[in-house]
Write a protein that holds these residues in place. Structure first.
Motif, PDB file in Angstrom:
ATOM      1  N   PHE A  52     -25.925 -25.387  10.574  1.00 40.31           N
ATOM      2  CA  PHE A  52     -25.655 -24.343   9.579  1.00 40.31           C
ATOM      3  C   PHE A  52     -26.965 -23.789   9.029  1.00 40.31           C
ATOM      4  O   PHE A  52     -27.155 -22.568   8.914  1.00 40.31           O
ATOM      5  N   VAL A  53     -27.870 -24.677   8.668  1.00 36.24           N
ATOM      6  CA  VAL A  53     -29.128 -24.249   8.037  1.00 36.24           C
ATOM      7  C   VAL A  53     -29.924 -23.384   9.016  1.00 36.24           C
ATOM      8  O   VAL A  53     -30.472 -22.331   8.637  1.00 36.24           O
ATOM      9  N   GLU A  54     -29.986 -23.800  10.271  1.00 31.70           N
ATOM     10  CA  GLU A  54     -30.764 -23.011  11.234  1.00 31.70           C
ATOM     11  C   GLU A  54     -30.150 -21.635  11.426  1.00 31.70           C
ATOM     12  O   GLU A  54     -30.860 -20.616  11.458  1.00 31.70           O
ATOM     13  N   ALA A  55     -28.824 -21.580  11.541  1.00 34.92           N
ATOM     14  CA  ALA A  55     -28.150 -20.286  11.743  1.00 34.92           C
ATOM     15  C   ALA A  55     -28.363 -19.375  10.537  1.00 34.92           C
ATOM     16  O   ALA A  55     -28.730 -18.195  10.674  1.00 34.92           O
ATOM     17  N   ALA A  56     -28.160 -19.918   9.329  1.00 31.84           N
ATOM     18  CA  ALA A  56     -28.264 -19.081   8.121  1.00 31.84           C
ATOM     19  C   ALA A  56     -29.704 -18.620   7.899  1.00 31.84           C
ATOM     20  O   ALA A  56     -29.945 -17.468   7.533  1.00 31.84           O
ATOM     21  N   ALA A  57     -30.668 -19.509   8.125  1.00 31.99           N
ATOM     22  CA  ALA A  57     -32.075 -19.132   7.912  1.00 31.99           C
ATOM     23  C   ALA A  57     -32.479 -18.044   8.914  1.00 31.99           C
ATOM     24  O   ALA A  57     -33.194 -17.093   8.561  1.00 31.99           O
ATOM     25  N   ASP A  58     -31.988 -18.150  10.151  1.00 29.89           N
ATOM     26  CA  ASP A  58     -32.293 -17.106  11.156  1.00 29.89           C
ATOM     27  C   ASP A  58     -31.724 -15.763  10.713  1.00 29.89           C
ATOM     28  O   ASP A  58     -32.369 -14.724  10.870  1.00 29.89           O
ATOM     29  N   LEU A  59     -30.505 -15.787  10.166  1.00 34.28           N
ATOM     30  CA  LEU A  59     -29.877 -14.532   9.711  1.00 34.28           C
ATOM     31  C   LEU A  59     -30.683 -13.935   8.551  1.00 34.28           C
ATOM     32  O   LEU A  59     -30.889 -12.719   8.487  1.00 34.28           O
ATOM     33  N   LEU A  60     -31.150 -14.771   7.646  1.00 35.91           N
ATOM     34  CA  LEU A  60     -31.953 -14.263   6.517  1.00 35.91           C
ATOM     35  C   LEU A  60     -33.251 -13.629   7.024  1.00 35.91           C
ATOM     36  O   LEU A  60     -33.678 -12.577   6.537  1.00 35.91           O
ATOM     37  N   LEU A  61     -33.855 -14.245   8.028  1.00 41.01           N
ATOM     38  CA  LEU A  61     -35.086 -13.670   8.609  1.00 41.01           C
ATOM     39  C   LEU A  61     -34.766 -12.323   9.256  1.00 41.01           C
ATOM     40  O   LEU A  61     -35.509 -11.353   9.094  1.00 41.01           O
ATOM     41  N   THR A  62     -33.636 -12.266   9.962  1.00 34.51           N
ATOM     42  CA  THR A  62     -33.236 -10.999  10.614  1.00 34.51           C
ATOM     43  C   THR A  62     -33.036  -9.911   9.565  1.00 34.51           C
ATOM     44  O   THR A  62     -33.330  -8.737   9.819  1.00 34.51           O
ATOM     45  N   LEU A  63     -32.552 -10.301   8.390  1.00 36.79           N
ATOM     46  CA  LEU A  63     -32.335  -9.312   7.322  1.00 36.79           C
ATOM     47  C   LEU A  63     -33.646  -8.937   6.616  1.00 36.79           C
ATOM     48  O   LEU A  63     -33.632  -8.120   5.691  1.00 36.79           O
ATOM     49  N   GLY A  64     -34.740  -9.557   7.031  1.00 36.66           N
ATOM     50  CA  GLY A  64     -36.051  -9.150   6.507  1.00 36.66           C
ATOM     51  C   GLY A  64     -36.585 -10.008   5.371  1.00 36.66           C
ATOM     52  O   GLY A  64     -37.604  -9.672   4.767  1.00 36.66           O
ATOM     53  N   HIS A  65     -35.892 -11.125   5.061  1.00 37.75           N
ATOM     54  CA  HIS A  65     -36.406 -11.990   3.994  1.00 37.75           C
ATOM     55  C   HIS A  65     -37.678 -12.696   4.475  1.00 37.75           C
ATOM     56  O   HIS A  65     -37.771 -13.106   5.631  1.00 37.75           O
ATOM     57  N   ALA A  66     -38.643 -12.827   3.577  1.00 37.09           N
ATOM     58  CA  ALA A  66     -39.929 -13.423   3.947  1.00 37.09           C
ATOM     59  C   ALA A  66     -39.762 -14.924   4.174  1.00 37.09           C
ATOM     60  O   ALA A  66     -39.110 -15.597   3.362  1.00 37.09           O
ATOM     61  N   PRO A  67     -40.334 -15.448   5.263  1.00 36.33           N
ATOM     62  CA  PRO A  67     -40.158 -16.883   5.567  1.00 36.33           C
ATOM     63  C   PRO A  67     -40.564 -17.777   4.408  1.00 36.33           C
ATOM     64  O   PRO A  67     -39.923 -18.799   4.158  1.00 36.33           O
ATOM     65  N   GLU A  68     -41.625 -17.386   3.678  1.00 36.27           N
ATOM     66  CA  GLU A  68     -42.081 -18.278   2.589  1.00 36.27           C
ATOM     67  C   GLU A  68     -41.125 -18.277   1.405  1.00 36.27           C
ATOM     68  O   GLU A  68     -41.249 -19.091   0.490  1.00 36.27           O
ATOM     69  N   ARG A  69     -40.135 -17.377   1.414  1.00 38.86           N
ATOM     70  CA  ARG A  69     -39.150 -17.364   0.325  1.00 38.86           C
ATOM     71  C   ARG A  69     -37.849 -18.066   0.725  1.00 38.86           C
ATOM     72  O   ARG A  69     -36.876 -18.054  -0.013  1.00 38.86           O
ATOM     73  N   ILE A  70     -37.820 -18.590   1.954  1.00 31.87           N
ATOM     74  CA  ILE A  70     -36.598 -19.272   2.413  1.00 31.87           C
ATOM     75  C   ILE A  70     -36.845 -20.782   2.409  1.00 31.87           C
ATOM     76  O   ILE A  70     -37.647 -21.294   3.190  1.00 31.87           O
ATOM     77  N   ARG A  71     -36.185 -21.476   1.514  1.00 33.60           N
ATOM     78  CA  ARG A  71     -36.340 -22.928   1.433  1.00 33.60           C
ATOM     79  C   ARG A  71     -35.078 -23.579   2.002  1.00 33.60           C
ATOM     80  O   ARG A  71     -33.970 -23.122   1.692  1.00 33.60           O
ATOM     81  N   THR A  72     -35.261 -24.602   2.792  1.00 36.39           N
ATOM     82  CA  THR A  72     -34.105 -25.194   3.472  1.00 36.39           C
ATOM     83  C   THR A  72     -34.036 -26.701   3.231  1.00 36.39           C
ATOM     84  O   THR A  72     -35.055 -27.359   3.038  1.00 36.39           O
ATOM     85  N   GLU A  73     -32.810 -27.213   3.267  1.00 38.82           N
ATOM     86  CA  GLU A  73     -32.576 -28.661   3.191  1.00 38.82           C
ATOM     87  C   GLU A  73     -31.486 -28.997   4.194  1.00 38.82           C
ATOM     88  O   GLU A  73     -30.390 -28.434   4.135  1.00 38.82           O
ATOM     89  N   ARG A  74     -31.805 -29.911   5.109  1.00 39.50           N
ATOM     90  CA  ARG A  74     -30.846 -30.271   6.164  1.00 39.50           C
ATOM     91  C   ARG A  74     -30.210 -31.616   5.843  1.00 39.50           C
ATOM     92  O   ARG A  74     -30.918 -32.590   5.632  1.00 39.50           O
ATOM     93  N   PHE A  75     -28.872 -31.659   5.872  1.00 38.81           N
ATOM     94  CA  PHE A  75     -28.153 -32.885   5.526  1.00 38.81           C
ATOM     95  C   PHE A  75     -27.837 -33.774   6.726  1.00 38.81           C
ATOM     96  O   PHE A  75     -27.701 -34.955   6.597  1.00 38.81           O
TER      97      PHE A  75
END
Ligand SMILES: Cc1cc2nc3c(=O)[nH]c(=O)nc-3n(C[C@H](O)[C@H](O)[C@H](O)COP(=O)(O)OP(=O)(O)OC[C@H]3O[C@@H](n4cnc5c(N)ncnc54)[C@H](O)[C@@H]3O)c2cc1C
Length: 242
Positions: free
Chosen positions: A214-237
């Motif tokens: 889930f985290v990988e899919a959602a983070a990829d979508l956020l990057l595609t939408l133009g969000h800056a990588p340094e503003r995307i924080r992730t936690e994998r369960f």
């Protein structure tokens, strides 16, 4: 200087069912040092024969003095989660170490808009951020996109149903959408994040939490939408899930 983490006794004070398979557990941890929304603890269980095992669980709410709250989903055939969701009772004691984590955190002094994206139990640390915002009286605008299998899997249902100024919530159902829902059931898409999130121009701080997939899919979508990588924080369960 960094505080050295040691194991502390934690006594279960209260449990609340969230769904048929998840429950919130409130522990008394004497001397708890406090924590920041988004941090987690390590939980250690010890069997009568001395065998020990440990897992991580996010803190679900700001501390209430020495009292902390976790929310645990029962993973079928899991070693630790079925104990926490089905066996442990108020008065029982386990060990806890924490708080842990310094990157996947939100502090009320942060002023950027916040985009929370949670899958299944990944909503737990995001709920801690929502509760910390409320407790601080913060006006920072929050949006939560909560992906879950169906309505019966919804954590914190009553609390999230109450309108809260500056908090918008979008539910994405992956297996069964409620009757009359405009969106059919299915995994999170670019359109979900575009409609339920902030435009990249607003430079929101994004927090994504859930299973690894889930985290990988959602983070990829956020990057595609133009969000800056340094503003995307992730936690994998963990390995799988919604
Ligand atoms: C930083 C962090 C915070 C976490 N916070 C929470 C939380 O707030 N609430 C919560 O319920 N869990 C949380 N987890 C997951 C938790 O640590 C355990 O992995 C989970 O409870 C399963 O442990 P178990 O001993 O029951 O299963 P295990 O005995 O470890 O595994 C049993 C089977 O389930 C699979 N599995 C393991 N973990 C998961 C998972 N998360 N989802 C689906 N399948 C899995 C394993 O591959 C294995 O096949 C967090 C994990 C991390 C790393």
């Amino acid at each position: 200087m960094r505080r050295r983490l040691t194991w502390q006794a934690a006594r279960l004070h209260e449990v609340r069912d969230e769904t048929a398979t998840a429950r919130s557990l409130v522990f008394d941890v004497p001397g708890w040092p406090g924590h920041v929304a988004g941090q987690h603890v390590d939980v250690r269980l010890t069997a009568e024969d001395g065998y020990t095992t440990q897992r991580s669980y996010s803190l679900a709410a700001p501390a209430d003095g020495d009292r902390i709250e976790l929310t645990v989903e029962a993973v079928p055939d899991g070693e630790v989660s079925p104990y926490l969701t089905e066996v442990i009772e108020p008065g029982d004691q386990i060990e806890i170490r924490g708080p842990v984590g310094g990157w996947f955190v939100w502090r009320p002094e942060n002023e950027a808009p916040v985009m929370l994206v949670g899958g299944g139990s990944g909503v737990v640390p995001l709920m801690a951020m929502i509760r910390a915002r409320r407790q601080a009286g913060s006006r920072v605008p929050f949006r939560l996109l909560y992906s879950l299998r169906d309505q019966d899997r919804r954590y914190y249902a009553a609390e999230l149903r109450r309108p809260e100024p500056g908090l918008d919530i979008t539910y994405v159902y992956t297996r069964a959408a409620p009757p009359g829902a405009a969106r059919p059931a299915g995994r999170i898409t670019l359109a979900d994040l575009a409609e339920g999130g902030w435009p990249a121009d607003f430079a929101p701080d994004c927090y994504v939490c859930g299973s690894t997939g889930f985290v990988e899919a959602a983070a990829d979508l956020l990057l595609t939408l133009g969000h800056a990588p340094e503003r995307i924080r992730t936690e994998r369960f963990g390995p799988t899930g919604d």
